[in-house]
Design an enzyme around this catalytic site. Structure first.
Site, mmCIF file in Angstrom:
data_model
loop_
_atom_site.group_PDB
_atom_site.id
_atom_site.type_symbol
_atom_site.label_atom_id
_atom_site.label_comp_id
_atom_site.label_asym_id
_atom_site.label_seq_id
_atom_site.Cartn_x
_atom_site.Cartn_y
_atom_site.Cartn_z
ATOM 1 N N PRO A 1 33.867 64.919 91.474
ATOM 2 C CA PRO A 1 33.746 64.508 90.030
ATOM 3 C C PRO A 1 34.835 66.537 89.986
ATOM 4 O O PRO A 1 35.603 66.941 90.428
ATOM 5 C CB PRO A 1 32.882 66.438 90.257
ATOM 6 N N ASN A 2 34.977 65.810 88.413
ATOM 7 C CA ASN A 2 35.844 66.860 87.608
ATOM 8 C C ASN A 2 37.821 66.323 88.216
ATOM 9 O O ASN A 2 38.461 66.968 87.196
ATOM 10 C CB ASN A 2 36.236 67.799 87.923
ATOM 11 N N ASN B 1 38.814 61.990 98.307
ATOM 12 C CA ASN B 1 38.496 63.644 97.800
ATOM 13 C C ASN B 1 37.228 63.590 97.176
ATOM 14 O O ASN B 1 36.928 63.265 96.149
ATOM 15 C CB ASN B 1 39.542 63.416 96.646
ATOM 16 N N ALA C 1 34.008 69.296 94.415
ATOM 17 C CA ALA C 1 33.712 70.086 94.781
ATOM 18 C C ALA C 1 32.990 69.802 96.156
ATOM 19 O O ALA C 1 31.676 70.719 96.649
ATOM 20 C CB ALA C 1 33.379 71.276 93.754
ATOM 21 N N HIS D 1 31.938 71.125 99.583
ATOM 22 C CA HIS D 1 32.048 71.929 100.142
ATOM 23 C C HIS D 1 29.998 72.209 100.125
ATOM 24 O O HIS D 1 30.005 73.283 100.483
ATOM 25 C CB HIS D 1 32.284 73.162 99.441
ATOM 26 N N ASP E 1 26.006 62.900 105.429
ATOM 27 C CA ASP E 1 25.696 62.064 105.951
ATOM 28 C C ASP E 1 25.263 60.052 105.337
ATOM 29 O O ASP E 1 25.570 58.533 106.585
ATOM 30 C CB ASP E 1 24.058 61.814 105.364
ATOM 31 N N GLU F 1 40.299 62.525 104.345
ATOM 32 C CA GLU F 1 39.825 63.088 102.509
ATOM 33 C C GLU F 1 40.959 63.894 102.677
ATOM 34 O O GLU F 1 42.279 64.231 103.432
ATOM 35 C CB GLU F 1 38.750 64.478 104.164
ATOM 36 N N HIS G 1 42.753 66.157 99.840
ATOM 37 C CA HIS G 1 42.426 66.991 98.848
ATOM 38 C C HIS G 1 44.058 67.400 97.965
ATOM 39 O O HIS G 1 44.985 67.513 98.624
ATOM 40 C CB HIS G 1 41.887 68.741 99.147
ATOM 41 N N ILE G 2 43.944 67.842 97.321
ATOM 42 C CA ILE G 2 45.449 67.593 96.408
ATOM 43 C C ILE G 2 46.309 68.912 96.503
ATOM 44 O O ILE G 2 47.399 69.227 96.713
ATOM 45 C CB ILE G 2 45.024 67.040 94.686
ATOM 46 N N SER G 3 45.160 69.877 96.160
ATOM 47 C CA SER G 3 45.548 70.959 96.528
ATOM 48 C C SER G 3 45.343 71.894 97.967
ATOM 49 O O SER G 3 45.104 70.912 98.591
ATOM 50 C CB SER G 3 44.739 72.379 95.582
ATOM 51 N N ARG H 1 43.317 78.759 99.120
ATOM 52 C CA ARG H 1 42.505 79.282 98.436
ATOM 53 C C ARG H 1 40.900 79.994 98.058
ATOM 54 O O ARG H 1 41.042 80.568 99.647
ATOM 55 C CB ARG H 1 42.130 77.845 97.123
ATOM 56 N N ARG I 1 36.007 77.400 99.683
ATOM 57 C CA ARG I 1 36.959 75.926 99.802
ATOM 58 C C ARG I 1 37.214 75.954 100.713
ATOM 59 O O ARG I 1 37.498 74.658 101.537
ATOM 60 C CB ARG I 1 37.554 76.321 98.964
HETATM 61 C C1 DQA Z 1 39.795 69.616 95.683
HETATM 62 C C2 DQA Z 1 39.324 71.097 95.688
HETATM 63 C C3 DQA Z 1 38.127 71.324 95.621
HETATM 64 O O1 DQA Z 1 38.162 72.556 96.496
HETATM 65 C C4 DQA Z 1 38.370 71.515 94.437
HETATM 66 O O2 DQA Z 1 36.509 71.789 94.419
HETATM 67 C C5 DQA Z 1 38.270 69.885 93.881
HETATM 68 C C6 DQA Z 1 39.576 69.732 93.812
HETATM 69 C C7 DQA Z 1 41.617 69.664 95.789
HETATM 70 O O3 DQA Z 1 41.948 68.094 95.718
HETATM 71 O O4 DQA Z 1 41.984 69.843 95.927
HETATM 72 O O5 DQA Z 1 37.708 70.026 92.813
HETATM 73 O O6 DQA Z 1 39.675 68.447 96.275
#
Ligand code: DQA
Length: 145
Positions: free
Chosen positions: A11-12, A75, A78, A81, A88, A99, A101-103, A108, A112
């Site tokens: 998402p996002n 990735n 959210a 978490h 599963d 896995e 994560h960009i950040s 943070r 997270r």
């Molecule tokens: C993320 C980190 C997550 O905590 C966050 O909800 C994201 C992006 C990252 O790529 O850093 O949507 O997965």
């Protein structure tokens, strides 16, 4: 037979490049797909890039990977978490899981810091910007090669 990698974004992440650029950078998800394609092609790997804001769709893609992919780079955004259901689904997949994560999620907010996915992942990258996807793919290439 061509080996296939599913690159799944949650998402996002469709807003990558527009959303909180100070945290996630200016590159778009299309840039990520292009950079990964440029690595996968010469390695003879098939790459399918997908993104959804819906947990069920992500789970359906992971199920599809059971018969169609040797590795998943994910990735989960959210859902990382929160989602036991994604964990599963990944536990029902026998291939490689990385896995990304960009950040750096550990730098943070405390919520997270926990990932449901990490316990299943063969490797975890956080804080490498979008290069994290390429690093994960390089590892997949050397393991599948
Ligand atoms: C993320 C980190 C997550 O905590 C966050 O909800 C994201 C992006 C990252 O790529 O850093 O949507 O997965």
């Amino acid at each position: 037979m061509t080996k296939t990698v599913f690159l799944i974004n949650g998402p996002n992440l469709n807003l990558l490049g527009k959303r909180q650029p100070a945290i996630y950078g200016a590159d778009t998800l299309e840039d990520v797909a292009k950079r990964c394609e440029a690595l996968a092609k010469p390695a003879g790997l098939g790459l399918r890039s997908m993104q959804s804001n819906h947990e069920g769709q992500i789970i359906d893609w992971i199920h599809e990977a059971r018969d169609s992919a040797e590795a998943i780079i994910i990735n989960p955004g959210a859902f990382t978490h929160t989602s036991v259901a994604i964990l599963d689904a990944l536990n029902a997949f026998d291939g490689l899981v990385f896995e990304v994560h960009i950040s750096n999620v550990h730098k943070r907010e405390a919520f997270r810091h926990h990932s449901f996915v990490s316990g299943r992942a063969d490797g975890v990258l956080a804080g490498f910007g979008i290069e994290g996807y390429e690093l994960a793919l390089r590892r997949v290439i050397s393991l599948l090669g």
